[in-house]
Scaffold this motif. Structure first.
Motif, PDB file in Angstrom:
ATOM      1  N   GLY A   1       0.794  -1.219   0.000  1.00 17.02           N
ATOM      2  CA  GLY A   1       0.000   0.000   0.000  1.00 17.02           C
ATOM      3  C   GLY A   1       0.827   1.268   0.000  1.00 17.02           C
TER       4      GLY A   1
ATOM      5  N   PRO B   1       0.516   1.663  -5.503  1.00 22.93           N
ATOM      6  CA  PRO B   1      -0.775   1.366  -6.119  1.00 22.93           C
ATOM      7  C   PRO B   1      -1.621   2.633  -6.250  1.00 22.93           C
ATOM      8  CG  PRO B   1      -0.773   0.659  -3.826  1.00 22.93           C
ATOM      9  CD  PRO B   1       0.616   1.141  -4.144  1.00 22.93           C
TER      10      PRO B   1
ATOM     11  N   ARG C   1      -5.256  -0.436  -5.569  1.00 23.89           N
ATOM     12  CA  ARG C   1      -5.672  -0.837  -4.224  1.00 23.89           C
ATOM     13  C   ARG C   1      -6.952  -1.682  -4.279  1.00 23.89           C
ATOM     14  NH1 ARG C   1      -3.533   4.140  -3.375  1.00 23.89           N
ATOM     15  NH2 ARG C   1      -5.514   5.241  -3.529  1.00 23.89           N
TER      16      ARG C   1
ATOM     17  N   GLU D   1      -5.649   4.098  -6.922  1.00 24.32           N
ATOM     18  CA  GLU D   1      -6.935   3.675  -6.354  1.00 24.32           C
ATOM     19  C   GLU D   1      -7.385   2.360  -6.986  1.00 24.32           C
ATOM     20  OE1 GLU D   1     -11.525   5.284  -6.201  1.00 24.32           O
ATOM     21  OE2 GLU D   1      -9.912   6.770  -6.170  1.00 24.32           O
TER      22      GLU D   1
END
Length: 196
Positions: A95, A143, A148, A145
Motif C-alpha cells: 500500500g 498502487p 488498491r 486507487e
C-alpha cells in the motif's frame, strides 16, 4: 499480502501432491528422460510427469492453477485487463509502495522484466512511480486507487482459496504443509542464489 497467499496456495498443493506421490509410488533414481517407477519398471519422462512428477512439474501445475482461478475471478470483478504475468509485481505490491528492485528480489524475476511489467501496470492505471522519501534517487511503485481495489479483491480471492484447502485438509495439516513448503521454497531459493 497477495504474495503470501500465492505462496501458501502453492505450498498447499505441492504438499498434498508430494504426499500422494510418496504414498503411491516409490521411485528409483532417474536418468535424463528415463527412470524406474513403481515395481522397478522403466518409465518414460511423460509417464513419470503424470505418475511421479518432480518438484518443478508440480510447482508449474500449481502456479498455473492458482493463476487461472485468481485471474478468472479478477476478470469477473472488472480487472479483465490484467494478465497472469502481472502477478510478478502485483503479488508483492504494498500500500505504501515498494522499490522495483525489492519486487525483483522477492519474486525472483529479473529486474528488467519487473521494470517492463511496472510500465504495463502504469499504462493500465494500477500503479504509479513516486519519489521514495527515504532516498531521493529511488522511486517507489505505489498502487493507484484501482491498484488498491485490485489488491483487496485478490487478497479476498486468495483467502478463499486458502480457506477451502484448510477445510479440506484440516487446520493442523494445512499449517504443517505451509511450514514445510515454506522451508522447501526458502532452501531452494538459497541454493539457486548460491549458484549465481
Amino acid at each position: 499480502m497477495l504474495g503470501k497467499y500465492v505462496l501458501v496456495q502453492y505450498v498447499l498443493v505441492q504438499y498434498v501432491l508430494v504426499q500422494y506421490v510418496l504414498v503411491q509410488y516409490v521411485p528409483g533414481p532417474f536418468v535424463a528422460g528415463e527412470g524406474r517407477g513403481r515395481g522397478g519398471r522403466n518409465v518414460s519422462r511423460k509417464e513419470r510427469n503424470v505418475a511421479e512428477p518432480d518438484l518443478g512439474t508440480l510447482s508449474s501445475r500449481l502456479l498455473s492453477a492458482v493463476e487461472g482461478e485468481l485471474f478468472a475471478r479478477l476478470h469477473e470483478l472488472g480487472f479483465g485487463d490484467l494478465k497472469p504475468r502481472h502477478g510478478a509485481v502485483l503479488a508483492y505490491l504494498e500500500g505504501a509502495g515498494i522499490r522495483a528492485t525489492d519486487v525483483a528480489r522477492r519474486s525472483g524475476v529479473h529486474k528488467q522484466v519487473i521494470g517492463t511489467l511496472i510500465d504495463e501496470l502504469t499504462d493500465l492505471g494500477y500503479v504509479e512511480r513516486q519519489n521514495d522519501p527515504a532516498d531521493r534517487r529511488a522511486k517507489l511503485v505505489c498502487p493507484t486507487e484501482r491498484g488498491r481495489a485490485q489488491m483487496a479483491a485478490a487478497d479476498e480471492i486468495m483467502a478463499g482459496m486458502q480457506a477451502r484447502h484448510e477445510r479440506r485438509l484440516g487446520r493442523d495439516v494445512y499449517a504443517e504443509f505451509k511450514r514445510v513448503f515454506a522451508d522447501v521454497v526458502d532452501h531452494q531459493r538459497r541454493a539457486a542464489d548460491a549458484r549465481q
